[in-house]
Design a protein around this motif. Sequence first.
Motif, short mmCIF file in Angstrom:
data_model
loop_
_atom_site.label_atom_id
_atom_site.label_comp_id
_atom_site.label_asym_id
_atom_site.label_seq_id
_atom_site.Cartn_x
_atom_site.Cartn_y
_atom_site.Cartn_z
N ASN A 1 30.67 45.55 -5.14
CA ASN A 1 29.93 45.90 -6.08
C ASN A 1 30.71 47.70 -5.78
OD1 ASN A 1 29.97 46.96 -3.19
ND2 ASN A 1 27.93 47.78 -2.95
N ASP A 2 30.22 48.72 -5.97
CA ASP A 2 30.75 49.67 -5.52
C ASP A 2 30.96 51.26 -5.09
OD1 ASP A 2 28.96 50.65 -7.57
OD2 ASP A 2 30.40 51.50 -8.96
N ASP A 3 29.48 50.61 -4.43
CA ASP A 3 28.74 51.48 -3.55
C ASP A 3 28.72 51.07 -2.39
OD1 ASP A 3 26.78 52.71 -5.48
OD2 ASP A 3 25.18 51.15 -5.57
N SER B 1 25.45 48.23 1.17
CA SER B 1 24.31 48.75 0.41
C SER B 1 23.38 47.99 -0.26
CB SER B 1 24.89 49.55 -1.03
OG SER B 1 25.10 48.25 -1.97
N ASP C 1 31.06 54.02 -0.24
CA ASP C 1 30.54 53.91 -1.36
C ASP C 1 32.25 54.75 -2.33
OD1 ASP C 1 30.20 54.97 -4.00
OD2 ASP C 1 28.07 56.18 -3.01
N SER D 1 31.43 55.02 -5.98
CA SER D 1 31.03 54.82 -7.10
C SER D 1 32.58 55.70 -8.07
CB SER D 1 30.23 55.57 -7.01
OG SER D 1 29.09 54.38 -6.34
N ASN E 1 24.13 47.61 -8.74
CA ASN E 1 25.13 48.79 -8.47
C ASN E 1 23.13 49.58 -8.44
OD1 ASN E 1 26.76 51.22 -8.70
ND2 ASN E 1 25.27 51.51 -10.65
N GLU E 2 22.73 50.89 -7.72
CA GLU E 2 22.54 51.27 -7.81
C GLU E 2 22.37 52.87 -9.15
OE1 GLU E 2 19.29 55.10 -4.87
OE2 GLU E 2 20.57 53.24 -4.26
N THR F 1 31.51 49.77 -10.39
CA THR F 1 30.82 47.83 -11.00
C THR F 1 31.26 47.32 -12.25
OG1 THR F 1 28.87 49.16 -10.46
CG2 THR F 1 28.32 47.09 -10.92
N SER G 1 23.65 46.20 -13.23
CA SER G 1 22.95 47.79 -11.97
C SER G 1 21.40 48.05 -12.56
CB SER G 1 23.68 48.24 -13.36
OG SER G 1 25.02 48.68 -13.00
N TYR H 1 20.09 59.29 -7.81
CA TYR H 1 21.01 59.09 -6.82
C TYR H 1 20.01 59.60 -4.82
CZ TYR H 1 23.43 63.67 -7.34
OH TYR H 1 23.71 64.71 -7.86
#
Length: 263
Positions: free
Chosen positions: A11-13, A17, A41, A43, A91-92, A106, A124, A136
């Motif tokens: 992921n990228d968070d 996460s 994180d 993102s 992803n959030e 992501t 996402s 966020y």
Amino acid sequence: MSDDLEILLTNDDGIRSTGIRALYDALSEHANVTVVAPASDRSACGRSISHAVDVHEHDLGYAVEGTPADCVVAGLAELGPFPDLVVAGCNEGANLGEYVLGRSGTISAAVEAAFFDVPAIATSLYVPADDETPYYEFDVTTDDFAEAARVTTFLAEHALDAGVFDHAAYLNVNVPLPDGDPAPIEITRPSKRYEMDAERNGDAVHLTDRVWESMDPESLPDPEGTDRRAVVEGRISVSPLTAPHATNHHEILEELAAAYRSQ
């Protein structure tokens, strides 16, 4: 989904996460899942790559002091086992529109997998924002990722055998917040809207993505069939995409090249 299916999850968070835990728990019921995810994180870092990254063992797999692209390269080339599928997310915050594809960590994880010839799913969660609270800052819980986990598991279970990845390198999946009933899937194309703006304030220039200021379903300017319209109206958007980008040859550029040679 066979228990023998190998999935690399990133992921990228960041590895801590809520979204990656939700996908890990859902996918692990049906497949062997190895997590190789950023330690923090990362993102909106795109496909940024590093020359060397520190790696730490984690109860889910590996935490990498690097980007999502770093994680995919490290996971596929070294940390293994080599997977049948890469999943990035959840992803959030949604990843919608053409302009996001090169910006999102992501999505970039899925694109990196494509260069290894490994199919990928990037998932996402669309979190509606308002004028007072950006997405966020919303308090998103594990239950909010239930629909995203469900559709990602479904696609991981069926898309490979169905031949989906014979025609797409990766799927960009955007999921609305659950509202009780399962949301339908719509096959979409990325929206072409681009509304970045900049304003100078002293020595700083503030950059603003104004696309998110016009997300009211009643006045949404995106046309039917786009990822943005589908998810805002409560449907799961699945965009089948390719990588690398295609080259568009045309006669005018050939003529310019010939003129350059004759100078």
